[in-house]
Design a protein around this motif. Structure first.
Motif, PDB file in Angstrom:
ATOM      1  N   LEU A  10     -19.547  31.493  95.004  1.00 26.09           N
ATOM      2  CA  LEU A  10     -20.099  32.702  94.412  1.00 26.09           C
ATOM      3  C   LEU A  10     -19.012  33.480  93.700  1.00 26.09           C
ATOM      4  N   ARG A  11     -19.378  34.018  92.531  1.00 29.81           N
ATOM      5  CA  ARG A  11     -18.514  34.847  91.685  1.00 29.81           C
ATOM      6  C   ARG A  11     -17.388  34.064  91.010  1.00 29.81           C
ATOM      7  N   GLN A  12     -17.338  32.756  91.204  1.00 30.59           N
ATOM      8  CA  GLN A  12     -16.452  31.952  90.367  1.00 30.59           C
ATOM      9  C   GLN A  12     -17.122  31.743  89.010  1.00 30.59           C
ATOM     10  N   LYS A  13     -16.306  31.473  87.984  1.00 33.22           N
ATOM     11  CA  LYS A  13     -16.831  31.358  86.633  1.00 33.22           C
ATOM     12  C   LYS A  13     -16.357  30.041  86.014  1.00 33.22           C
ATOM     13  N   ARG A  14     -17.264  29.409  85.294  1.00 33.44           N
ATOM     14  CA  ARG A  14     -16.915  28.179  84.578  1.00 33.44           C
ATOM     15  C   ARG A  14     -17.653  28.163  83.246  1.00 33.44           C
ATOM     16  N   THR A  15     -16.956  27.720  82.199  1.00 37.41           N
ATOM     17  CA  THR A  15     -17.532  27.666  80.857  1.00 37.41           C
ATOM     18  C   THR A  15     -17.552  26.231  80.359  1.00 37.41           C
TER      19      THR A  15
END
Length: 208
Positions: A10-15
């Protein structure tokens, strides 16, 4: 084709980047369908090509303007009534597609970013359509694109020997007396986790 974000806390980001290029001989319009199926934890944008900076022009001296007369009171009252009866702007509808145009040999990048505040699993299908700009006919069959992602939470609970306790209390003990207490760890999450006990205070480590 597939956009796979894997598993994220949760709250990690990946593009992830989806590249759309025109290798044909005519300009095309491209449309990415199905983005209305994405959860709110997804954001997306189209990377536009860099624009050339216009050549700066020499400044011109400002042309003098005649002084304006302030409106009379009746004119102001009429304007207020007109504003009061103007219809409210319609709320913007959510997008169902992303689209753009590509010249011959041109490429665009569509950026998708995944970041969730709660546990979720995403598995949906998008479709890329390409049409001739002038005739509006499809230049190739739709290209299916599968998008998958998962956000999970680490949920480890500490269970103390006494219900409602928040620490291990050994009470008052005699010198060289030995006492044992059992501390339990319970994994309420979806996946296995690795744990490690660390006793930070040196004064405590020497007694355990």
């Amino acid at each position: 084709d597939k956009l796979d974000f894997g598993r994220l806390l949760l709250r990690q980001k990946r593009t992830a980047v989806l590249k759309v290029s025109n290798a044909g001989s005519v300009p095309v319009k491209w449309v990415l369908k199905g983005i209305d199926k994405l959860l709110p934890c997804f954001t997306y944008s189209i990377q536009q090509p860099p624009q050339q900076q216009p050549t700066p022009k020499s400044p011109k001296s400002p042309t003098p303007q005649p002084p304006t007369q302030p409106p009379t009171q009746p004119q102001a009252a009429e304007d207020e009534n007109t504003a009061a009866t103007a219809p409210a702007a319609a709320a913007a509808e959510p997008k169902t597609t992303l689209e753009g145009t590509l010249q011959v040999g041109e490429e665009r990048e569509v950026l998708f970013t995944f970041a969730a505040e709660s546990a979720c699993v995403m598995d949906c299908g998008l479709a890329l359509s390409c049409m001739d700009i002038e005739e509006g006919a499809l230049v190739q069959p739709d290209i299916p694109i599968q998008l998958t992602a998962e956000a999970f939470e680490v949920a480890v609970k500490v269970v103390y020997p006494t219900e409602g306790a928040s620490s291990l209390d050994f009470g008052i003990m005699r010198v060289r007396e030995r006492k044992e207490q059992t501390l339990k760890l319970r994994n309420d999450g979806k996946y296995a986790v690795k744990y490690d006990f660390k006793i930070r205070r040196k004064q405590v480590r020497q007694f355990l």
